[in-house]
Write an enzyme that holds these catalytic residues in place. Sequence first.
Site, PDB file in Angstrom:
ATOM      1  CG  HIS A 211      -2.193  -0.591   1.057  1.00  0.00           C
ATOM      2  ND1 HIS A 211      -2.697  -1.547   1.892  1.00  0.00           N
ATOM      3  CD2 HIS A 211      -3.118  -0.391   0.114  1.00  0.00           C
ATOM      4  CE1 HIS A 211      -3.876  -1.910   1.458  1.00  0.00           C
ATOM      5  NE2 HIS A 211      -4.160  -1.220   0.380  1.00  0.00           N
TER       6      HIS A 211
ATOM      7  CB  CYS B 179      -0.712  -4.541 -17.438  1.00  0.00           C
ATOM      8  SG  CYS B 179      -1.183  -6.201 -16.986  1.00  0.00           S
TER       9      CYS B 179
HETATM   10  C1  PEP Z   1       0.056  -8.476 -12.141  1.00  0.00           C
HETATM   11  O1  PEP Z   1      -0.075  -9.534 -11.533  1.00  0.00           O
HETATM   12  O2  PEP Z   1       1.153  -8.038 -12.546  1.00  0.00           O
HETATM   13  C2  PEP Z   1      -1.129  -7.648 -12.446  1.00  0.00           C
HETATM   14  C3  PEP Z   1      -1.046  -6.610 -13.253  1.00  0.00           C
HETATM   15  O3  PEP Z   1      -2.286  -7.976 -11.819  1.00  0.00           O
HETATM   16  P1  PEP Z   1      -2.577  -7.618 -10.258  1.00  0.00           P
HETATM   17  O4  PEP Z   1      -1.434  -6.773  -9.781  1.00  0.00           O
HETATM   18  O5  PEP Z   1      -3.878  -6.936 -10.239  1.00  0.00           O
HETATM   19  O6  PEP Z   1      -2.603  -8.980  -9.656  1.00  0.00           O
END
Ligand code: PEP
Length: 556
Positions: free
Chosen positions: A190, A487
């Site tokens: 966080h 991402c």
């Molecule tokens: C990841 O796992 O890199 C992702 C983008 O999904 P989250 O962080 O929401 O699990």
Amino acid sequence: MTETREAVRGTPVVPGVAYAPVIWPSPRPELEPGLPRIDASSRDGEKLRFEEAAAVVAQRLRDRASTASGAATEVLLANAAMAVDRGWLGAAQKLIADGTPAEEAAAQATEQFVVLFTKMGGLMAERVTDLRDVRDRVLSELLGLPEPGISTPETPSILCARDLAPADTAGLDPEMIVGLVTVLGGPTSHTAIIARQLGIPCVVAADGLESVTAGTTVLLDGEAGELVVEPDPGEARSAVEQSRADRARIQGWKGPGRTSDGVSVSILANVQDGAGARSASTTAAEGVGLFRTELCFLDRDSEPGIDEQAEIYAEVLEAFAERKVVIRTLDAGSDKPLRFVRQVDEENPALGVRGIRIAADNPGILSRQLDAIALAANRTRSQPWVMAPMIATAAEAASFATEVRARGLVPGVMIEVPAAALLADRLLEHVDFLSIGTNDLAQYTMAADRMSPELASFTDPWQPAVLALVARTADAGGATGKPVGICGEAAADPLLACVLVGLGATSLSCAAAAVPGVGAKLGTVTLDTCRRAAEAVLATSDPVEARAAATLIFEG
Ligand code: PEP
Ligand code: MG
């Protein structure tokens, strides 16, 4: 930065340099042992005293939420809800009904939930900090003490803490708190998320930080992950000026994303709701590379209907009208449990029923969400891309793609599981794009909980093993001409983002606040340099070596 001074090192999270005195949060309330038990005749009054204290705390958190924005608002509202959570209030009131004083009841009820959350692991375990923060606020209220945590300093300061409760970080004023350093916390904690959103230079997992006392002047370098104690004032000031000039240049970056030799790489934003998307749309982000839909519903007891879901998704599509938007279907379970998603108790939730796997046990939940996305697309006349989280097999990808195509939408899958990266070519026989979630890919490749501060060096996205799987996935995309985006948090690190492009990533998606830094850096390097850096990084054996190899190539 001078080498002769005493320095504390940690994991770099948000770049930027700050030179200021250190402050530590004010101490948490101490509960005196042996408080007298409550007479039967006073227990109703004691219950009321407890309820009122919890209500005051909840209201204060809500007030702060109303002046915060984005993720900070979410965090404060979630904590306000925790302060008046029926389960927690009920557990404490039961203890008071047996004669336990309100202060002890609050502490004991909290520990019951701490044990439960810790057992659940993942994000729920991380919420233990929130639980204890709410308990301390209620205790201070009951004891007539000032609110614990951070008071706004009189001069700009660098906030050091063992760990920061989200309620603390969420209310920070970036004009006065010019840097953040914590002993605990990983790059996805966080603290890191809020610091990134506020653009406050930040370092986490800083070993030895506790020896730096309040009032000591320090130089914090959020990119190097270093805190120099009592630096040379002249050097420190020029480092801050240099960093300010760099920041001004970065903030002036307006896109679109491309290398210095003109190769296009879209720089996109990760968002979690309409408000976040509207705010991201004011930045240079060219679209949305990851809309985490499950985060819209963390506080819901029942599944929102198709119409309501469609309205929420449409807000994001409208904010980025005629631009690329990638919507991820519910990534529930493990660190992001949703109350309306049926889940069995699991020993190991991160390896359990999460992401796309929830669809099997919750008939219709996926198809209703896809219907809602199709409805939103229709209403906003847009063509979103839709991807599934936690895909592990080609069969899962095939079945998801069929459902998505049936609604006229563009299907893709996330690559978060090593098995999916290894068989990326076979997944691509079914879907139109891949998006690599480096947070989970690092967690599963390194067998290390992404939320664990002790394991932060394992889940460092510079791990060469993780990058080797990124390379394999991007190669599969390159062979078919299908896009492969990134991402996860890796895409928010400007240097690593350039390496990812060298590995073959066709787009980068990160927190909106990180977009200009990534875009500006990419604009200074050629594709060939990115490729050379990628090759060098793949030949290393650990993250430190990998970062150094890339730095050498990009910065000479
Ligand atoms: C990841 O796992 O890199 C992702 C983008 O999904 P989250 O962080 O929401 O699990
Ligand atoms: Mg993930």
